[in-house]
Each structure stands twice: as C-alpha cells, then as structure tokens.
Design a protein around this motif. Structure first.
Motif, PDB file in Angstrom:
ATOM      1  N   ILE A  81       0.863  -1.179   0.000  1.00  0.00           N
ATOM      2  CA  ILE A  81       0.000   0.000   0.000  1.00  0.00           C
ATOM      3  C   ILE A  81       0.902   1.232   0.000  1.00  0.00           C
ATOM      4  CG2 ILE A  81      -1.793   1.263   1.244  1.00  0.00           C
ATOM      5  CD1 ILE A  81      -2.780  -1.401   0.279  1.00  0.00           C
ATOM      6  N   VAL A  82       0.634   2.165  -0.914  1.00  0.00           N
ATOM      7  CA  VAL A  82       1.425   3.391  -1.015  1.00  0.00           C
ATOM      8  C   VAL A  82       0.509   4.608  -0.961  1.00  0.00           C
ATOM      9  CG1 VAL A  82       3.350   2.346  -2.265  1.00  0.00           C
ATOM     10  CG2 VAL A  82       1.407   3.234  -3.539  1.00  0.00           C
ATOM     11  N   LYS A  83       1.118   5.772  -0.767  1.00  0.00           N
ATOM     12  CA  LYS A  83       0.357   7.015  -0.642  1.00  0.00           C
ATOM     13  C   LYS A  83      -0.172   7.485  -1.990  1.00  0.00           C
ATOM     14  CE  LYS A  83       3.464   9.649   1.263  1.00  0.00           C
ATOM     15  NZ  LYS A  83       4.132  10.768   1.950  1.00  0.00           N
ATOM     16  N   GLY A  84      -1.209   8.317  -1.908  1.00  0.00           N
ATOM     17  CA  GLY A  84      -1.720   9.015  -3.081  1.00  0.00           C
ATOM     18  C   GLY A  84      -2.337   8.086  -4.111  1.00  0.00           C
ATOM     19  N   ASP A  88      -3.234   3.540  -8.299  1.00  0.00           N
ATOM     20  CA  ASP A  88      -4.008   3.599  -9.540  1.00  0.00           C
ATOM     21  C   ASP A  88      -3.105   3.345 -10.740  1.00  0.00           C
ATOM     22  OD1 ASP A  88      -6.062   4.322  -7.860  1.00  0.00           O
ATOM     23  OD2 ASP A  88      -6.422   6.277  -8.785  1.00  0.00           O
ATOM     24  N   LEU A  89      -1.951   4.004 -10.761  1.00  0.00           N
ATOM     25  CA  LEU A  89      -1.020   3.848 -11.877  1.00  0.00           C
ATOM     26  C   LEU A  89      -0.457   2.427 -11.927  1.00  0.00           C
ATOM     27  CD1 LEU A  89       0.467   5.203 -14.230  1.00  0.00           C
ATOM     28  CD2 LEU A  89       2.260   5.828 -12.611  1.00  0.00           C
ATOM     29  N   VAL A  90      -0.107   1.874 -10.773  1.00  0.00           N
ATOM     30  CA  VAL A  90       0.406   0.504 -10.731  1.00  0.00           C
ATOM     31  C   VAL A  90      -0.653  -0.467 -11.254  1.00  0.00           C
ATOM     32  CG1 VAL A  90       1.100  -1.359  -9.166  1.00  0.00           C
ATOM     33  CG2 VAL A  90       2.069   0.920  -8.885  1.00  0.00           C
ATOM     34  N   THR A  91      -1.897  -0.304 -10.818  1.00  0.00           N
ATOM     35  CA  THR A  91      -2.983  -1.174 -11.262  1.00  0.00           C
ATOM     36  C   THR A  91      -3.207  -1.042 -12.761  1.00  0.00           C
ATOM     37  OG1 THR A  91      -4.043  -1.020  -9.104  1.00  0.00           O
ATOM     38  CG2 THR A  91      -5.434  -1.692 -10.949  1.00  0.00           C
ATOM     39  N   GLN A  92      -3.216   0.172 -13.259  1.00  0.00           N
ATOM     40  CA  GLN A  92      -3.416   0.402 -14.689  1.00  0.00           C
ATOM     41  C   GLN A  92      -2.319  -0.275 -15.511  1.00  0.00           C
ATOM     42  OE1 GLN A  92      -2.807   4.450 -15.939  1.00  0.00           O
ATOM     43  NE2 GLN A  92      -3.966   4.169 -17.815  1.00  0.00           N
ATOM     44  N   LYS A  93      -1.073  -0.033 -15.163  1.00  0.00           N
ATOM     45  CA  LYS A  93       0.043  -0.587 -15.935  1.00  0.00           C
ATOM     46  C   LYS A  93       0.126  -2.100 -15.802  1.00  0.00           C
ATOM     47  CE  LYS A  93       0.975   3.334 -17.534  1.00  0.00           C
ATOM     48  NZ  LYS A  93       0.437   3.641 -18.853  1.00  0.00           N
ATOM     49  N   ALA A  94      -0.147  -2.633 -14.615  1.00  0.00           N
ATOM     50  CA  ALA A  94      -0.130  -4.084 -14.424  1.00  0.00           C
ATOM     51  C   ALA A  94      -1.213  -4.753 -15.268  1.00  0.00           C
ATOM     52  CB  ALA A  94      -0.317  -4.421 -12.952  1.00  0.00           C
ATOM     53  N   ARG A 128     -12.221  -0.706 -10.491  1.00  0.00           N
ATOM     54  CA  ARG A 128     -12.706   0.136 -11.596  1.00  0.00           C
ATOM     55  C   ARG A 128     -11.551   0.570 -12.499  1.00  0.00           C
ATOM     56  NH1 ARG A 128     -15.735   2.506  -7.457  1.00  0.00           N
ATOM     57  NH2 ARG A 128     -14.366   4.320  -7.469  1.00  0.00           N
ATOM     58  N   VAL A 129     -10.406   0.905 -11.892  1.00  0.00           N
ATOM     59  CA  VAL A 129      -9.227   1.285 -12.669  1.00  0.00           C
ATOM     60  C   VAL A 129      -8.800   0.117 -13.556  1.00  0.00           C
ATOM     61  CG1 VAL A 129      -6.770   1.872 -12.512  1.00  0.00           C
ATOM     62  CG2 VAL A 129      -8.426   3.050 -11.062  1.00  0.00           C
ATOM     63  N   ALA A 130      -8.813  -1.092 -13.005  1.00  0.00           N
ATOM     64  CA  ALA A 130      -8.436  -2.282 -13.779  1.00  0.00           C
ATOM     65  C   ALA A 130      -9.422  -2.526 -14.919  1.00  0.00           C
ATOM     66  CB  ALA A 130      -8.353  -3.505 -12.871  1.00  0.00           C
TER      67      ALA A 130
END
Length: 160
Positions: A81-84, A88-94, A128-130
């Motif tokens: 778990i990270v801040k901010g 979202d970006l990690v989930t999108q790119k993964a 939802r991001v995924a």
C-alpha cells in the motif's frame, strides 16, 4: 475501431436487453457521444466478448465473439500500500501488461494504514481502474484485486 464496454457477467446474465448502470450510460452517451443504434463490443471481465447495439438506456446483446487465446502465464503482482494515487497507476500498468491478479499488502514501512471501510473502498476503486485499463488495452478479462493483507511474521522463529 469498435468502442468497448465492460459489463459484468452478473449483469449480462439478466438477459437481453441489458439495462445500463448510470456510469455505463454516462460513458456511452456522454463521453463517447454514441446514439441509439451504435455498435459496441461488450466484455464481461472473464474472457467473453459480445457484439451489442446501443438502445435508449440499454444494450441489445448480439452474438458472442471468439475468445482471445488464453495466456499460458498466470502472473500475480504483490504490491505494498502506497500514498496518493500511485496504486491507480500501478494497477493500470499491471493490467495493461497482462497481470492476472494483484495482491495488496501492508508492510512495516507502509505509511498508509487502511481500516476495513477505507480498504474496501480503495479495492473497489482499483477494480474500476483495472476495468478501464482492460477496456482501453483490449483485454477481455480483468485482473482480480485482493487485500490488503498483512505479511507479518515472527522474526524470532526460524524460516522453513
């Protein structure tokens, strides 16, 4: 290029025509500016794809399209778990890279500590991001997002 929309399998199971949720309707009618009669590709997040035609506040589901070949790899990503909005970006790119599952965990060095309510809403947002990333990159399946879980273990016990 056909416009794509994620419609969960449970929503598809209700039969055709499929009533649109407010967010699905907003995406098709406001964001994409599609009018009734427009063709859309629908995917259920489990690998199935369908042709569909937009009707007022609904989709008429047509024939099932061939499934994309299944990946021979089952890639999982464990992410602290990270801040901010970095998750979202990690989930999108993964999702774009083909990860099949994302496991969120709390680490000793994590600054963010989520209670159960906040963790549930965070996982829903990442799901939802995924879904959006899968729609954008052409995937018919959506990775599952689990957690957050703890990876604590007793430092004094021997490793086995």
């Amino acid at each position: 290029m056909k416009r794509r929309l994620h419609v969960p399998a449970a929503q598809l199971a209700r039969g055709s025509p499929v009533a649109l949720t407010p967010s699905q309707s907003r995406y098709l009618e406001t964001v994409l500016r599609l009018a009734p009669g427009a063709e859309v590709e629908v995917f259920d997040g489990e690998g199935r794809r369908f042709e569909a035609e937009l009707e007022p506040s609904a989709l008429r589901i047509g024939k099932e399209l061939p499934r994309a070949p299944a990946s021979s790899l089952d890639v999982w990503l464990a992410q602290a778990i990270v801040k901010g909005d970095k998750l979202d970006l990690v989930t999108q790119k993964a999702t774009e890279m083909g990860v099949s599952r994302i496991l969120l965990f709390d680490s000793n060095r994590s600054v963010v500590k989520l209670d159960d309510r906040r963790a549930g809403s965070r996982v829903e947002r990442l799901q939802r991001v995924a879904e959006e990333a899968a729609r954008q990159c052409g995937r018919s399946d959506v990775p599952s997002i689990d957690g957050p879980m703890s990876l604590e273990h007793d430092q004094r016990s021997p490793r086995t």
